[in-house]
Design a protein around this motif. Sequence first.
Motif, PDB file in Angstrom:
ATOM      1  N   VAL A   1       0.794  -1.227  -0.057  1.00  0.00           N
ATOM      2  CA  VAL A   1       0.095  -0.053   0.169  1.00  0.00           C
ATOM      3  C   VAL A   1       0.749   1.484   0.027  1.00  0.00           C
ATOM      4  O   VAL A   1       1.890   1.481   1.013  1.00  0.00           O
ATOM      5  CB  VAL A   1      -0.844   0.128   1.276  1.00  0.00           C
ATOM      6  CG1 VAL A   1      -1.994   1.265   1.152  1.00  0.00           C
ATOM      7  CG2 VAL A   1      -1.811  -1.097   1.316  1.00  0.00           C
ATOM      8  N   ASN A   2       0.904   2.209  -0.902  1.00  0.00           N
ATOM      9  CA  ASN A   2       1.157   3.462  -1.149  1.00  0.00           C
ATOM     10  C   ASN A   2       0.410   4.552  -1.408  1.00  0.00           C
ATOM     11  O   ASN A   2      -0.888   4.175  -1.801  1.00  0.00           O
ATOM     12  CB  ASN A   2       2.306   3.214  -2.162  1.00  0.00           C
ATOM     13  CG  ASN A   2       3.487   2.086  -1.966  1.00  0.00           C
ATOM     14  OD1 ASN A   2       4.414   2.455  -1.163  1.00  0.00           O
ATOM     15  ND2 ASN A   2       3.438   1.085  -2.613  1.00  0.00           N
ATOM     16  N   ALA A   3       0.896   5.532  -1.485  1.00  0.00           N
ATOM     17  CA  ALA A   3       0.234   6.807  -1.984  1.00  0.00           C
ATOM     18  C   ALA A   3       1.081   7.764  -2.713  1.00  0.00           C
ATOM     19  O   ALA A   3       2.373   7.750  -2.678  1.00  0.00           O
ATOM     20  CB  ALA A   3      -0.102   7.741  -0.582  1.00  0.00           C
ATOM     21  N   VAL A   4       0.344   8.312  -3.558  1.00  0.00           N
ATOM     22  CA  VAL A   4       1.069   9.431  -4.558  1.00  0.00           C
ATOM     23  C   VAL A   4       0.296  10.817  -4.144  1.00  0.00           C
ATOM     24  O   VAL A   4      -0.928  11.104  -3.846  1.00  0.00           O
ATOM     25  CB  VAL A   4       0.670   9.187  -6.199  1.00  0.00           C
ATOM     26  CG1 VAL A   4       1.317  10.227  -6.832  1.00  0.00           C
ATOM     27  CG2 VAL A   4       1.158   7.756  -6.570  1.00  0.00           C
ATOM     28  N   SER A   5       1.470  11.785  -4.070  1.00  0.00           N
ATOM     29  CA  SER A   5       0.653  13.091  -3.444  1.00  0.00           C
ATOM     30  C   SER A   5       1.320  14.070  -4.478  1.00  0.00           C
ATOM     31  O   SER A   5       2.383  14.497  -4.652  1.00  0.00           O
ATOM     32  CB  SER A   5       1.753  13.512  -2.117  1.00  0.00           C
ATOM     33  OG  SER A   5       1.554  14.775  -1.589  1.00  0.00           O
ATOM     34  N   PRO A   6       0.448  14.266  -5.456  1.00  0.00           N
ATOM     35  CA  PRO A   6       0.643  15.492  -6.643  1.00  0.00           C
ATOM     36  C   PRO A   6       0.424  16.781  -5.960  1.00  0.00           C
ATOM     37  O   PRO A   6      -0.026  17.135  -4.961  1.00  0.00           O
ATOM     38  CB  PRO A   6      -0.429  15.179  -7.445  1.00  0.00           C
ATOM     39  CG  PRO A   6      -1.181  13.754  -6.895  1.00  0.00           C
ATOM     40  CD  PRO A   6      -0.821  13.849  -5.515  1.00  0.00           C
ATOM     41  N   GLY A   7       1.344  17.653  -6.567  1.00  0.00           N
ATOM     42  CA  GLY A   7       1.347  19.174  -6.326  1.00  0.00           C
ATOM     43  C   GLY A   7       0.102  19.617  -7.611  1.00  0.00           C
ATOM     44  O   GLY A   7      -0.716  19.058  -8.146  1.00  0.00           O
ATOM     45  N   LEU A   8       0.546  20.937  -7.865  1.00  0.00           N
ATOM     46  CA  LEU A   8      -0.445  21.443  -8.813  1.00  0.00           C
ATOM     47  C   LEU A   8      -0.451  20.636 -10.066  1.00  0.00           C
ATOM     48  O   LEU A   8       0.827  20.572 -10.840  1.00  0.00           O
ATOM     49  CB  LEU A   8      -0.054  22.976  -9.022  1.00  0.00           C
ATOM     50  CG  LEU A   8      -0.782  23.714 -10.098  1.00  0.00           C
ATOM     51  CD1 LEU A   8      -2.406  23.953  -9.810  1.00  0.00           C
ATOM     52  CD2 LEU A   8      -0.401  25.138 -10.376  1.00  0.00           C
ATOM     53  N   THR A   9      -1.523  20.423 -10.795  1.00  0.00           N
ATOM     54  CA  THR A   9      -1.336  19.661 -12.122  1.00  0.00           C
ATOM     55  C   THR A   9      -2.311  20.269 -12.918  1.00  0.00           C
ATOM     56  O   THR A   9      -3.650  20.510 -12.500  1.00  0.00           O
ATOM     57  CB  THR A   9      -1.867  18.026 -11.731  1.00  0.00           C
ATOM     58  OG1 THR A   9      -0.885  17.620 -10.574  1.00  0.00           O
ATOM     59  CG2 THR A   9      -1.502  17.291 -12.782  1.00  0.00           C
ATOM     60  N   MET A  10      -2.118  20.278 -14.215  1.00  0.00           N
ATOM     61  CA  MET A  10      -2.981  20.717 -15.204  1.00  0.00           C
ATOM     62  C   MET A  10      -3.990  19.589 -15.801  1.00  0.00           C
ATOM     63  O   MET A  10      -3.673  18.681 -16.282  1.00  0.00           O
ATOM     64  CB  MET A  10      -2.363  21.194 -16.413  1.00  0.00           C
ATOM     65  CG  MET A  10      -1.642  22.349 -16.111  1.00  0.00           C
ATOM     66  SD  MET A  10      -0.500  23.065 -17.849  1.00  0.00           S
ATOM     67  CE  MET A  10       0.720  21.936 -18.092  1.00  0.00           C
ATOM     68  N   THR A  11      -5.080  19.877 -14.974  1.00  0.00           N
ATOM     69  CA  THR A  11      -6.263  18.756 -14.998  1.00  0.00           C
ATOM     70  C   THR A  11      -7.674  19.436 -15.089  1.00  0.00           C
ATOM     71  O   THR A  11      -7.578  20.606 -14.779  1.00  0.00           O
ATOM     72  CB  THR A  11      -6.297  17.469 -14.017  1.00  0.00           C
ATOM     73  OG1 THR A  11      -6.568  18.286 -12.902  1.00  0.00           O
ATOM     74  CG2 THR A  11      -5.017  16.853 -13.874  1.00  0.00           C
ATOM     75  N   THR A  12      -8.646  18.733 -15.417  1.00  0.00           N
ATOM     76  CA  THR A  12     -10.089  19.457 -15.286  1.00  0.00           C
ATOM     77  C   THR A  12     -10.501  19.699 -13.936  1.00  0.00           C
ATOM     78  O   THR A  12     -11.580  20.140 -13.960  1.00  0.00           O
ATOM     79  CB  THR A  12     -10.930  18.339 -16.206  1.00  0.00           C
ATOM     80  OG1 THR A  12     -10.905  17.028 -15.324  1.00  0.00           O
ATOM     81  CG2 THR A  12     -10.666  18.086 -17.566  1.00  0.00           C
ATOM     82  N   ALA A  13      -9.736  19.252 -13.076  1.00  0.00           N
ATOM     83  CA  ALA A  13      -9.924  19.927 -11.558  1.00  0.00           C
ATOM     84  C   ALA A  13     -10.185  21.178 -11.425  1.00  0.00           C
ATOM     85  O   ALA A  13     -10.786  21.894 -10.529  1.00  0.00           O
ATOM     86  CB  ALA A  13      -8.964  19.222 -10.623  1.00  0.00           C
ATOM     87  N   TYR A  14      -9.385  22.054 -12.356  1.00  0.00           N
ATOM     88  CA  TYR A  14      -9.608  23.478 -12.382  1.00  0.00           C
ATOM     89  C   TYR A  14     -10.455  24.060 -13.272  1.00  0.00           C
ATOM     90  O   TYR A  14     -10.474  25.360 -13.708  1.00  0.00           O
ATOM     91  CB  TYR A  14      -8.144  24.332 -12.407  1.00  0.00           C
ATOM     92  CG  TYR A  14      -7.264  23.645 -11.304  1.00  0.00           C
ATOM     93  CD1 TYR A  14      -7.363  24.032 -10.079  1.00  0.00           C
ATOM     94  CD2 TYR A  14      -6.331  22.669 -11.457  1.00  0.00           C
ATOM     95  CE1 TYR A  14      -6.418  23.652  -8.918  1.00  0.00           C
ATOM     96  CE2 TYR A  14      -5.527  21.951 -10.623  1.00  0.00           C
ATOM     97  CZ  TYR A  14      -5.576  22.492  -9.402  1.00  0.00           C
ATOM     98  OH  TYR A  14      -4.669  22.090  -8.363  1.00  0.00           O
ATOM     99  N   GLN A  15     -11.196  23.462 -13.839  1.00  0.00           N
ATOM    100  CA  GLN A  15     -12.013  24.087 -15.254  1.00  0.00           C
ATOM    101  C   GLN A  15     -13.052  24.798 -14.601  1.00  0.00           C
ATOM    102  O   GLN A  15     -13.725  25.546 -15.207  1.00  0.00           O
ATOM    103  CB  GLN A  15     -12.690  22.844 -15.795  1.00  0.00           C
ATOM    104  CG  GLN A  15     -13.950  21.894 -14.785  1.00  0.00           C
ATOM    105  CD  GLN A  15     -14.301  20.746 -15.701  1.00  0.00           C
ATOM    106  OE1 GLN A  15     -13.900  20.455 -16.807  1.00  0.00           O
ATOM    107  NE2 GLN A  15     -15.269  20.177 -15.044  1.00  0.00           N
ATOM    108  N   GLY A  16     -13.384  24.764 -13.224  1.00  0.00           N
ATOM    109  CA  GLY A  16     -14.298  25.880 -12.533  1.00  0.00           C
ATOM    110  C   GLY A  16     -13.601  27.292 -12.642  1.00  0.00           C
ATOM    111  O   GLY A  16     -14.467  28.272 -12.276  1.00  0.00           O
ATOM    112  N   LEU A  17     -12.634  27.272 -12.541  1.00  0.00           N
ATOM    113  CA  LEU A  17     -12.028  28.579 -12.650  1.00  0.00           C
ATOM    114  C   LEU A  17     -12.042  29.473 -14.096  1.00  0.00           C
ATOM    115  O   LEU A  17     -12.012  28.562 -15.139  1.00  0.00           O
ATOM    116  CB  LEU A  17     -10.339  28.677 -12.422  1.00  0.00           C
ATOM    117  CG  LEU A  17     -10.096  28.347 -11.150  1.00  0.00           C
ATOM    118  CD1 LEU A  17      -8.478  28.163 -10.912  1.00  0.00           C
ATOM    119  CD2 LEU A  17     -10.553  29.255 -10.106  1.00  0.00           C
ATOM    120  N   ASP A  18     -12.087  30.664 -14.233  1.00  0.00           N
ATOM    121  CA  ASP A  18     -11.932  31.298 -15.655  1.00  0.00           C
ATOM    122  C   ASP A  18     -10.583  31.157 -16.175  1.00  0.00           C
ATOM    123  O   ASP A  18      -9.702  30.707 -15.515  1.00  0.00           O
ATOM    124  CB  ASP A  18     -12.630  32.713 -15.512  1.00  0.00           C
ATOM    125  CG  ASP A  18     -11.653  33.593 -14.639  1.00  0.00           C
ATOM    126  OD1 ASP A  18     -10.672  33.960 -15.268  1.00  0.00           O
ATOM    127  OD2 ASP A  18     -11.822  33.812 -13.746  1.00  0.00           O
TER     128      ASP A  18
END
Length: 222
Positions: free
Chosen positions: A152-169
């Motif tokens: 069992v491991n975990a990945v800890s991403p930083g700022l990543t260009m994905t659709t997670a920020y599509q709510g921003l203009d």
Amino acid sequence: MSQDKTSYVILGGTSGIGAAVATQFDNGENIIHVASRQTGLDISDEKSVHAYFESIGAFDHLIITAGSAAPAGKVVDVKIPDAKAAFDIKFWGSINAAKHASRYIKPNGTITLTTGMLSRKVVANTYTKTAINAALEAVTKVLAKELSPIRVNAVSPGLTMTTAYQGLDEQSRESMYENARNNLPAGRVGTAEDVAHAYVMAITNPYMTGSIIDVDGGALIN
């Protein structure tokens, strides 16, 4: 004699980092199961998660990239029900998945969780996301002991260009990315494909368990 195909279950795999992980393993030789809210699976619903893994049966690797829109703001301003709802999806949803998947994961299989740099990067107005990610990182190590030989491991991403920020203009989003490019030691903003490589390492390295893999462009040392 042909070997059995390796099977992967990717929760949150219909977009963003999860979709990039699915692409890494979708080589025609593996079996890929992808599920998310878009496919009708609510990981915060334990009965649904139990039924989902029961329908799949034995498999090799679980990757959880499903996230939640954690409310931002000061502790005096964030509504507790909103914070709890975010926990229900990302934290308790990940626990639901690990709990029920572990019964079906083959020996020497893996579970890879997803946290985030805010678990250890102190940023005002992010206590909900910080708490969720920090809790998942602590649990990662406990699960690595409890579920051995499953790793069992975990990945800890930083700022990543994905659709997670599509709510921003668009202007605000590009300004955020440009600020990161100018300040991160790596000099760039991560892509979903960049982060996906960390999941591959966690799954394919047999000497890695209980680890948190930071893929953040150097944000934690900034």
